[in-house]
Design an enzyme around this catalytic site. Structure first.
Site, PDB file in Angstrom:
ATOM      1  N   HIS A   1       1.777   4.529  -2.761  1.00 34.66           N
ATOM      2  CA  HIS A   1       1.862   5.980  -2.505  1.00 34.66           C
ATOM      3  C   HIS A   1       3.257   6.483  -2.891  1.00 34.66           C
ATOM      4  O   HIS A   1       3.408   7.542  -3.491  1.00 34.66           O
ATOM      5  CB  HIS A   1       1.649   6.271  -1.012  1.00 34.66           C
TER       6      HIS A   1
ATOM      7  N   GLU B   1      -4.841   7.786  -2.979  1.00 33.98           N
ATOM      8  CA  GLU B   1      -5.305   6.513  -2.433  1.00 33.98           C
ATOM      9  C   GLU B   1      -5.594   5.512  -3.553  1.00 33.98           C
ATOM     10  O   GLU B   1      -5.491   4.306  -3.355  1.00 33.98           O
ATOM     11  CB  GLU B   1      -6.551   6.790  -1.579  1.00 33.98           C
TER      12      GLU B   1
ATOM     13  N   HIS C   1       0.837  -1.213   0.000  1.00 35.39           N
ATOM     14  CA  HIS C   1       0.000   0.000   0.000  1.00 35.39           C
ATOM     15  C   HIS C   1       0.874   1.266   0.000  1.00 35.39           C
ATOM     16  O   HIS C   1       0.740   2.134  -0.865  1.00 35.39           O
ATOM     17  CB  HIS C   1      -0.913  -0.024   1.234  1.00 35.39           C
ATOM     18  N   GLU C   2       1.775   1.327   0.961  1.00 36.16           N
ATOM     19  CA  GLU C   2       2.628   2.525   1.056  1.00 36.16           C
ATOM     20  C   GLU C   2       3.552   2.609  -0.156  1.00 36.16           C
ATOM     21  O   GLU C   2       3.872   3.711  -0.624  1.00 36.16           O
ATOM     22  CB  GLU C   2       3.429   2.526   2.363  1.00 36.16           C
TER      23      GLU C   2
END
Ligand code: ZN
Length: 503
Positions: A271, A297, A267-268
């Site tokens: 980003h 997101e 997830h990170e």
């Protein structure tokens, strides 16, 4: 004033603001990743002072003079596109802050700082009453601010404008209403199927150093550039961009649960890739970041869910998994792992929710926030309404407010309007994903082979490089030719769970 001089002065002031912001960001990163526990007392003053200096520059007379001059319709056409959009962006921020008096703003900062500490205590004690007076003051402040800033339609639109410019309550009511029905229907069918995928392969014991190896392996495959970034551990995973050459990610390793750190890293990483791939000529401008919270997101959720929870991903990652954790995954098939990673189970806590039920946690919060800011409900109604919605949407009721209405930090910090961007992220991601599969030849094959070059190039060219130069709706339209459309996300969920649960 001559235009060239004004542009130079504006650029230099913008850079100076960025430098101060970067200094504060490094210190905040340090506080969350390695500083001793007691450092926070002294450090918060340092971070506060440096951030305030950056803030003062943003609302300074010098900035005002430059923004007024450059945004003059006679001067605007002579500016480069980057300067034009930067000026508009700064002007918006400037007006937002300038409309609130310095005393009021300072009182609000004190209020939210105290509210956060009280919220922590209230959450631990499961006692909403001690947090209530603080939340009442925060809501009151934001209602007043909305009036000062101005808005069309619903008052909550003023909040949405901070996180997702262009998106309105009127739109969200329709989008979330549609999605809510689809998710609840799908959940019902999943429950009726009686099938509960085994996820015990993720709930054994996993050495933290080996988990870190696994996380770094994934980041490497994702082509996250570790020469321009790093991975550390923190209590709550986050991404912080200091500058284009320094994008830092964190994850959180749990000995008895492999998925926590694994999906947090992916997830990170999503980003992080966004921030690393922004075009270099945006450095030092207010545009050197993502288009909006929702678009940001969409990138993390694309990698985490659309890719990380897909069958081709596990096909590709299987050998690495077996190599690093041979005992834990011995005899477990790719199919079992894929099913285990997609187990649906209504839960009380948002951050632990699966891909399907997550949206309901957000819609519930959106409905309450909107009614609160609009004045239709009161803060004292929140715990009761929260439990009622949990029962209606997820069929479970929190035992106490600590695992219910008090679970998230957002409201204590005044972040009203933030929650919708999580689900907008999923909706955008589904739209991008749909387009990507049309434009990238043999998409599944490249994921299975661990060849993410085509995917990364596509994301960089279509989305990442533009930073904040394009507004969310503009970007979405350019990439997909459409407006926000929740149909793709609903179809994606339907297809995935129909196949796994045979419904
Ligand atoms: Zn995120």
């Amino acid at each position: 004033m001559n235009i060239n001089d004004a542009v130079k002065e504006y650029q230099s002031l913008s850079r100076r603001i960025k430098y101060f912001e970067e200094a504060a960001a490094v210190m905040s990163w340090d506080l969350q990743t390695g500083a001793p526990e007691k450092a926070v007392i002294g450090r918060s003053g340092v971070i506060g002072t440096i951030s305030t200096e950056a803030f003062k520059m943003l609302i300074s007379e010098q900035m005002e003079k430059l923004l007024v001059f450059l945004s003059n319709p006679e001067n605007m056409p002579h500016l480069s596109r980057i300067i034009q959009v930067s000026v508009k962006e700064d002007l918006k921020k400037f007006n937002r802050f300038k409309k609130i008096s310095a005393e009021k703003y300072e009182a609000y900062i004190v209020l939210t700082t105290q509210a956060e500490a009280v919220w922590k205590e209230a959450k631990a004690l499961g006692d909403f009453a001690i947090f209530k007076p603080y939340l009442e003051k925060i809501v009151e402040f934001l209602q007043e601010a909305a009036e000062l800033w101005g808005y069309d339609g619903h008052k909550y639109n003023a909040m949405l404008d901070i996180y997702e410019p262009g998106v309105t309550t009127e739109q969200l009511d329709k989008i979330f209403g549609y999605l809510k029905e689809k998710i609840i229907d799908l959940m019902g069918r999943i429950k009726k199927s009686g099938y509960v995928p085994d996820n015990s392969m993720f709930l054994k014991s996993y050495d933290k150093d080996m988990q870190r190896r696994l996380s770094l392996k994934i980041l490497d495959k994702m082509q996250f550039d570790l020469k321009r970034g790093r991975l550390d551990e923190s209590a709550h995973p986050f991404t912080i961009k200091l500058n284009l050459g320094d994008v830092r990610l964190t994850t959180k390793y749990e000995v008895n649960n492999l998925t926590g750190a694994l999906f947090a890293t992916i997830h990170e990483g999503g980003h992080g890739l966004y921030e690393q791939n922004i075009r270099e000529d945006l450095a030092g401008t207010p545009l050197c970041t993502g288009s909006s919270f929702g678009i940001h997101e969409s990138q993390s959720r694309y990698w985490e869910n659309f890719l990380g929870r897909s069958r081709p991903f596990w096909e590709m990652f299987y050998d690495d998994l077996l190599e690093i954790f041979p005992e834990q995954f011995n005899g477990v098939s790719v199919e079992n792992i894929y099913h285990g990673a997609n187990r649906v189970e209504p839960s009380l806590i948002r951050v632990q929710a699966d891909e399907l039920t997550y949206g309901l946690h957000i819609i519930l919060r959106y409905e309450l926030e909107k009614s609160l800011i609009g004045g239709d409900i009161k803060v004292c109604d929140l715990p009761r309404l929260w439990d009622e919605s949990m029962q209606t949407y997820l069929g479970i009721i929190p035992g106490h407010p600590g695992e219910g209405v008090l679970q998230d930090i957002h409201w204590s910090k005044g972040y009203f309007g933030y929650f919708p961007s999580y689900t907008l992220g999923n909706i955008y991601a589904a739209q991008f994903f749909n387009q990507m599969k049309k434009e990238i030849p043999d998409y599944d094959g490249s994921v299975e082979n661990g060849d993410f070059k085509g995917i990364n190039e596509w994301l960089k060219e279509k989305i990442h490089q533009h930073g904040k130069l394009l507004k969310p709706a503009e970007l979405l339209h350019r990439v997909t030719g459409e407006e926000i459309n929740p149909k793709y996300f609903a179809e994606y969920l339907e297809k995935k769970y129909r196949e796994i649960y045979k419904i």
